[in-house]
Design an enzyme around this catalytic site. Structure first.
Site, PDB file in Angstrom:
ATOM      1  N   LEU A  29      34.197 -36.385  40.379  1.00  0.00           N
ATOM      2  CA  LEU A  29      34.487 -35.173  41.157  1.00  0.00           C
ATOM      3  C   LEU A  29      35.819 -35.294  41.906  1.00  0.00           C
ATOM      4  O   LEU A  29      36.289 -34.333  42.495  1.00  0.00           O
ATOM      5  CB  LEU A  29      33.334 -34.845  42.109  1.00  0.00           C
ATOM      6  CG  LEU A  29      31.969 -34.623  41.420  1.00  0.00           C
ATOM      7  CD1 LEU A  29      30.916 -34.206  42.451  1.00  0.00           C
ATOM      8  CD2 LEU A  29      32.060 -33.591  40.301  1.00  0.00           C
ATOM      9  N   ARG A  30      36.424 -36.481  41.856  1.00  0.00           N
ATOM     10  CA  ARG A  30      37.824 -36.729  42.262  1.00  0.00           C
ATOM     11  C   ARG A  30      38.105 -36.659  43.757  1.00  0.00           C
ATOM     12  O   ARG A  30      39.211 -36.997  44.174  1.00  0.00           O
ATOM     13  CB  ARG A  30      38.784 -35.771  41.539  1.00  0.00           C
ATOM     14  CG  ARG A  30      38.734 -35.827  40.025  1.00  0.00           C
ATOM     15  CD  ARG A  30      39.114 -37.193  39.476  1.00  0.00           C
ATOM     16  NE  ARG A  30      39.344 -37.142  38.015  1.00  0.00           N
ATOM     17  CZ  ARG A  30      39.235 -38.192  37.227  1.00  0.00           C
ATOM     18  NH1 ARG A  30      38.887 -39.374  37.711  1.00  0.00           N
ATOM     19  NH2 ARG A  30      39.469 -38.081  35.934  1.00  0.00           N
ATOM     20  N   ASN A  60      37.835 -42.381  27.486  1.00  0.00           N
ATOM     21  CA  ASN A  60      37.579 -43.795  27.753  1.00  0.00           C
ATOM     22  C   ASN A  60      36.077 -44.008  27.974  1.00  0.00           C
ATOM     23  O   ASN A  60      35.539 -43.496  28.947  1.00  0.00           O
ATOM     24  CB  ASN A  60      38.361 -44.211  29.000  1.00  0.00           C
ATOM     25  CG  ASN A  60      38.243 -45.692  29.297  1.00  0.00           C
ATOM     26  OD1 ASN A  60      37.733 -46.456  28.477  1.00  0.00           O
ATOM     27  ND2 ASN A  60      38.708 -46.104  30.461  1.00  0.00           N
ATOM     28  N   ASP A  79      30.318 -37.842  31.766  1.00  0.00           N
ATOM     29  CA  ASP A  79      31.607 -38.486  32.070  1.00  0.00           C
ATOM     30  C   ASP A  79      32.682 -37.423  32.292  1.00  0.00           C
ATOM     31  O   ASP A  79      33.822 -37.561  31.829  1.00  0.00           O
ATOM     32  CB  ASP A  79      32.027 -39.491  30.985  1.00  0.00           C
ATOM     33  CG  ASP A  79      33.160 -40.404  31.469  1.00  0.00           C
ATOM     34  OD1 ASP A  79      33.539 -40.323  32.652  1.00  0.00           O
ATOM     35  OD2 ASP A  79      33.671 -41.205  30.647  1.00  0.00           O
ATOM     36  N   HIS A  89      41.470 -33.647  34.852  1.00  0.00           N
ATOM     37  CA  HIS A  89      42.854 -34.029  35.134  1.00  0.00           C
ATOM     38  C   HIS A  89      43.683 -32.767  35.316  1.00  0.00           C
ATOM     39  O   HIS A  89      43.357 -31.718  34.753  1.00  0.00           O
ATOM     40  CB  HIS A  89      43.441 -34.850  33.979  1.00  0.00           C
ATOM     41  CG  HIS A  89      42.888 -36.238  33.898  1.00  0.00           C
ATOM     42  ND1 HIS A  89      43.136 -37.191  34.856  1.00  0.00           N
ATOM     43  CD2 HIS A  89      42.082 -36.831  32.985  1.00  0.00           C
ATOM     44  CE1 HIS A  89      42.503 -38.316  34.526  1.00  0.00           C
ATOM     45  NE2 HIS A  89      41.850 -38.128  33.403  1.00  0.00           N
TER      46      HIS A  89
END
Ligand SMILES: [Zn+2]
Length: 433
Positions: free
Chosen positions: A65-66, A280, A307, A311
């Site tokens: 969730l950054r 990734n 996942d 961005h």
């Protein structure tokens, strides 16, 4: 909203109770008040749900969730909105923020921001090691006291066997689980994609599946030694499945998840050089994908986890080698599973809901999620149209980010309502806040 809502004629799919059939469900205040034909109450808002499926709200074991630190990629509010739009009522937020969620203060900050957004229950995961540096363990007891159920250095893999052993030992009395992003750093140095035929024809540096499977084998051995619970996240390589299956057969406490993108895409898709497909761990071969699908169906893989890795546009608009890995996934996970696994008959609808809701809730110890959908239970629910088709991203994304591996794909299955503790977070396909 009215405090009473009757969902009439809905097909309830509830793996926790084993119920599957058309019925009525009455939600009153925060709870399910009644399940059964004719369940209604005077003053209730009645929603005709003919053709729709109701299930316990989805639970995601793995989302980025950054926030704090990377609010230009996603915030807890926008990520929670994407989660609600995707039918989720609970999401486990990864700790690789800035500052790292390696102490109780950051955990409380994430929880407070999620409460303020009010769109999804957010369970912050705690870091295994301070600063994700792989060396000194965090104060796991303090963070467990603040509500953390899962610890992981995700984004990084705990390389040291000694540190991983200690983490699994400390996890045991705390009743928490250690999540591992299994990736040997030396074997995967400089990777851009899976190592194989396509990496050689595309001229990109590859990482072999063994970068993952050697770590999985080691961690299973350490879980046996330490007795703690291990969760292997985003399994991508067929070679990792044997160790997981064997561990489960041998009574070692190991669970594992797989992403919608690893279940549906493969390294051959990278001929487009689309940086949204750089993830990734990397997309592996079509054979790996088939093995993952079979393992999800058989239960060797317990859960589907997104996942979700948002961005900013400028991050992904670089060359393939420079672009950071990751795809968003909360908006599309259910539809991808329905389209790629349920529709072709690889997974029943009941099994799909089990892997997207019941099992992940049980791995996190979330008693209020994952069903059963029964009188007196918290009303954490999703209602979706299993036949509705849509094109991913055509209308909009609810995530702040646009980097979806599924953009432009025709998907089947659309969220109609999401209900969090009796409150609509999505109604008639639209987030309510
Ligand atoms: Zn990861």
């Amino acid at each position: 909203m009215p405090s009473r809502v009757a969902f009439r004629g809905v097909r309830l799919v509830d793996p926790a109770s084993g119920f599957g059939g058309v019925t009525d469900v009455l939600v009153e205040d925060e709870e399910v008040a009644a399940v059964g034909e004719g369940a209604s109450a005077s003053g209730a808002e009645v929603l005709d749900c003919a053709g729709l499926v109701m299930a316990p709200g989805l639970v995601d074991l793995h989302a980025h969730l950054r926030e704090p630190g990377f609010e230009h990629k996603e915030t807890i509010e926008t990520g929670s909105r994407a989660a609600a739009a995707g039918g989720y009522t609970a999401v486990c937020a990864m700790p690789n923020t800035d500052p790292v969620a390696d102490n109780a203060a950051v955990i409380m900050e994430v929880r407070n921001l999620a409460d303020k957004a009010g769109l999804c229950e957010v369970l912050p995961a705690g870091a295994v090691t301070r600063g994700l540096a792989g060396e000194a363990l965090t104060d796991m007891a303090e963070m467990a006291g603040a509500g953390v159920r899962l610890f992981t250095d995700d984004g990084r893999c705990v390389q040291s066997s000694r540190v991983m052993r200690m983490a699994l030992e400390y996890a045991r009395p705390l009743g928490v689980v250690i999540g591992q992003h299994a990736q040997d750093e030396a074997l995967s140095e400089g990777w851009q994609m899976h190592e194989g035929y396509y990496s050689s024809i595309l001229g990109l540096t590859g990482a072999p599946g063994e970068a993952e499977s050697t770590v999985v084998a080691r961690d299973v051995a350490l879980a046996r030694l330490a007795g703690g619970r291990l969760h292997v996240t985003h399994v991508s390589a067929a070679g990792s499945l044997g160790a997981i299956a064997e561990a489960k057969g041998g009574g070692i406490r190991v669970t594992a998840d797989v992403t919608p993108h690893h279940l549906s895409l493969c390294d051959a898709d990278l001929i487009s050089y689309d940086t949204s497909l750089k993830v990734n761990p990397p997309l592996r071969t079509a054979d790996d994908r088939e093995a993952l699908r079979a393992a999800l169906a058989s239960g060797v893989l317990d859960a589907v986890a997104t996942d979700h890795a948002p961005h900013a546009a400028e991050d992904k608009e670089q060359g393939f080698a420079q672009a950071p890995p990751g795809t968003i996934g909360l908006d599309t996970a259910l539809a991808v599973v329905l389209t790629e696994l349920v529709q072709p008959g690889l997974l029943s609808l009941e099994e799909a809901i089990d892997r997207l809701s019941r099992r992940p809730a049980s791995i996190l110890g979330l008693d209020d999620h994952g069903g059963p959908v029964a009188a007196g239970r918290p009303a954490n629910l999703v209602v979706f149209d299993p036949a509705a088709e849509w094109v991913a991203g055509e209308r909009r994304w609810y995530s702040m980010a646009r980097n979806s591996a599924f953009a432009g794909r025709r998907l089947r299955g659309r969220i109609v309502h999401t209900v969090l503790r009796g409150v609509f977070t999505v109604k008639d396909g639209e987030p309510t806040r």
